[in-house]
Design a protein around this motif. Structure first.
Motif, PDB file in Angstrom:
ATOM      1  N   MET A   1       0.843  -1.182   0.020  1.00 33.30           N
ATOM      2  CA  MET A   1      -0.099  -0.142   0.058  1.00 33.30           C
ATOM      3  C   MET A   1       0.824   1.223   0.016  1.00 33.30           C
ATOM      4  N   THR A   2       0.472   2.170  -0.753  1.00 33.96           N
ATOM      5  CA  THR A   2       1.172   3.491  -0.633  1.00 33.96           C
ATOM      6  C   THR A   2       0.130   4.575  -0.937  1.00 33.96           C
ATOM      7  N   GLU A   3       0.873   5.747  -0.198  1.00 35.58           N
ATOM      8  CA  GLU A   3      -0.346   6.708   0.061  1.00 35.58           C
ATOM      9  C   GLU A   3       0.542   8.126  -0.224  1.00 35.58           C
ATOM     10  N   GLN A   4      -0.334   8.872  -0.800  1.00 36.33           N
ATOM     11  CA  GLN A   4      -0.215  10.367  -1.085  1.00 36.33           C
ATOM     12  C   GLN A   4      -1.247  11.184  -0.651  1.00 36.33           C
ATOM     13  N   THR A   5      -1.012  12.228   0.096  1.00 35.95           N
ATOM     14  CA  THR A   5      -1.917  13.486   0.615  1.00 35.95           C
ATOM     15  C   THR A   5      -1.552  14.669  -0.171  1.00 35.95           C
ATOM     16  N   GLY A   6      -2.728  14.914  -0.612  1.00 32.75           N
ATOM     17  CA  GLY A   6      -2.586  16.185  -1.331  1.00 32.75           C
ATOM     18  C   GLY A   6      -2.747  17.463  -0.502  1.00 32.75           C
ATOM     19  N   THR A   7      -3.132  18.686  -0.855  1.00 30.65           N
ATOM     20  CA  THR A   7      -3.590  19.855  -0.191  1.00 30.65           C
ATOM     21  C   THR A   7      -4.798  19.420   0.962  1.00 30.65           C
ATOM     22  N   GLN A   8      -4.977  20.312   1.994  1.00 30.82           N
ATOM     23  CA  GLN A   8      -6.037  19.871   2.858  1.00 30.82           C
ATOM     24  C   GLN A   8      -7.451  20.038   2.075  1.00 30.82           C
ATOM     25  N   PRO A   9      -8.137  18.982   2.236  1.00 26.25           N
ATOM     26  CA  PRO A   9      -9.454  18.986   1.566  1.00 26.25           C
ATOM     27  C   PRO A   9     -10.351  20.202   2.067  1.00 26.25           C
ATOM     28  N   GLU A  10     -11.382  20.677   0.878  1.00 26.18           N
ATOM     29  CA  GLU A  10     -12.146  21.534   1.274  1.00 26.18           C
ATOM     30  C   GLU A  10     -13.372  20.806   2.285  1.00 26.18           C
ATOM     31  N   ALA A  11     -14.114  21.801   2.772  1.00 16.82           N
ATOM     32  CA  ALA A  11     -15.237  21.510   3.771  1.00 16.82           C
ATOM     33  C   ALA A  11     -16.236  20.470   2.817  1.00 16.82           C
ATOM     34  N   ARG A  12     -16.715  19.659   3.350  1.00 16.71           N
ATOM     35  CA  ARG A  12     -17.665  18.701   2.602  1.00 16.71           C
ATOM     36  C   ARG A  12     -18.704  18.492   3.395  1.00 16.71           C
ATOM     37  N   THR A  13     -19.700  18.049   2.746  1.00 15.70           N
ATOM     38  CA  THR A  13     -21.056  17.779   3.325  1.00 15.70           C
ATOM     39  C   THR A  13     -21.366  16.284   3.655  1.00 15.70           C
ATOM     40  N   THR A  14     -20.702  15.618   3.062  1.00 17.97           N
ATOM     41  CA  THR A  14     -20.491  14.217   3.450  1.00 17.97           C
ATOM     42  C   THR A  14     -19.137  13.645   3.228  1.00 17.97           C
ATOM     43  N   VAL A  15     -18.689  12.653   3.616  1.00 20.17           N
ATOM     44  CA  VAL A  15     -17.560  11.759   3.349  1.00 20.17           C
ATOM     45  C   VAL A  15     -17.702  10.616   2.280  1.00 20.17           C
ATOM     46  N   MET A  16     -16.933  11.278   1.137  1.00 19.68           N
ATOM     47  CA  MET A  16     -17.276  10.230  -0.011  1.00 19.68           C
ATOM     48  C   MET A  16     -15.974   9.529  -0.214  1.00 19.68           C
ATOM     49  N   TRP A  17     -16.032   8.490  -0.704  1.00 18.09           N
ATOM     50  CA  TRP A  17     -14.864   7.814  -1.001  1.00 18.09           C
ATOM     51  C   TRP A  17     -14.869   7.221  -2.542  1.00 18.09           C
ATOM     52  N   THR A 145     -11.873  14.261  -8.212  1.00 21.53           N
ATOM     53  CA  THR A 145     -11.850  15.823  -8.288  1.00 21.53           C
ATOM     54  C   THR A 145     -13.271  16.273  -8.490  1.00 21.53           C
ATOM     55  N   MET A 146     -14.088  15.625  -9.480  1.00 25.99           N
ATOM     56  CA  MET A 146     -15.265  16.346  -9.826  1.00 25.99           C
ATOM     57  C   MET A 146     -16.085  16.263  -8.574  1.00 25.99           C
ATOM     58  N   LEU A 147     -16.174  15.153  -7.792  1.00 25.41           N
ATOM     59  CA  LEU A 147     -17.174  14.801  -6.909  1.00 25.41           C
ATOM     60  C   LEU A 147     -16.590  15.387  -5.425  1.00 25.41           C
ATOM     61  N   ASN A 148     -15.529  15.921  -5.537  1.00 25.48           N
ATOM     62  CA  ASN A 148     -15.157  16.451  -4.307  1.00 25.48           C
ATOM     63  C   ASN A 148     -14.870  15.272  -3.420  1.00 25.48           C
ATOM     64  N   ALA A 149     -14.269  14.507  -3.591  1.00 30.71           N
ATOM     65  CA  ALA A 149     -14.229  13.217  -2.849  1.00 30.71           C
ATOM     66  C   ALA A 149     -13.121  13.315  -1.555  1.00 30.71           C
ATOM     67  N   GLU A 150     -13.206  12.796  -0.627  1.00 30.02           N
ATOM     68  CA  GLU A 150     -12.411  12.480   0.480  1.00 30.02           C
ATOM     69  C   GLU A 150     -11.024  11.868   0.112  1.00 30.02           C
TER      70      GLU A 150
END
Length: 211
Positions: A1-17, A145-150
């Motif tokens: 498993m490898t992970e990358q974290t981008g910039t801080q997510p914007e506020a979201r009304t739901t957590v979407m994966w 990106t389009m869905l503003n996923a977490e």
């Protein structure tokens, strides 16, 4: 498993994966485990992106035989992903096929798991996506990106080490060549899992806050 974290997510009304399940799992028993876990604990939160698998391999074969252009191959490959989506729903009928953002969001609001059917990306003229450098990996990133996923999880059948860099994975063909470009400025977490990481995904999802 490898992970990358981008910039801080914007506020979201739901957590979407967004969980992209590689076509290489289409003949693997672990596919059933992934779908079962996502159906059990991912309702209202998870969008599955199907790979192309050997459905897309057939497109490559026909293109080599008939020498048609990449635009035709792109449109055929989207239908290949659609076939894999239909396979998943055939295995787990509770999955909901969704071809638009509105249908995805409605499916999640209803508490179900959506499987993206990417036919809306079929094109009459070539664009940046209509080539073999952009496969279902990059399309999953585009959708995230389009869905503003977490979070975007990309599941592959091959072993993936925690310290594998995305650039190395792209260079060796584990992910497509454009994937790094699509996620380099992502405001969501990107993780690559191998086929045996179902328990790790479950742990991630169960311990992810719901807002």
């Amino acid at each position: 498993m490898t992970e990358q974290t981008g910039t801080q997510p914007e506020a979201r009304t739901t957590v979407m994966w967004v969980v992209k399940i590689g076509g290489s799992l289409s003949h693997e028993p672990t596919l059933r485990h992934w779908l079962a876990e996502l159906c059990e604990i991912g309702g209202g939160r998870v969008v599955i992106v199907p790979g192309g698998g050997d459905f897309a391999d057939k497109v490559r074969q026909y293109q080599n035989e008939w020498r048609f252009d990449d635009l035709a191959a792109h449109n055929m490959s989207l239908l290949a992903m659609t076939q894999y989506a239909l396979l998943m729903k055939g295995v787990f009928p509770e999955l909901v096929l969704a071809s638009s953002e509105a249908k995805i969001r409605r499916t999640l609001r209803d508490g179900h798991v959506a499987v993206w059917v990417p036919t809306a990306l079929m094109r009459d003229t070539p664009d940046a996506m209509s080539n073999w450098d952009t496969t279902s990996d990059s399309l999953a990133a585009w959708l995230s990106t389009m869905l503003n996923a977490e979070r975007l999880i990309v599941v592959k059948s091959c072993p993936i080490a925690a310290d594998d860099a995305l650039e190395t994975l792209a260079a060796t063909g584990v992910v497509d060549r454009r994937f790094v470009d699509y996620v380099k400025d992502a405001n969501y977490v990107v993780e690559l899992f191998d086929k045996n990481s179902v328990a790790l995904m479950r742990d991630r999802l169960l311990n992810s806050p719901v807002t």
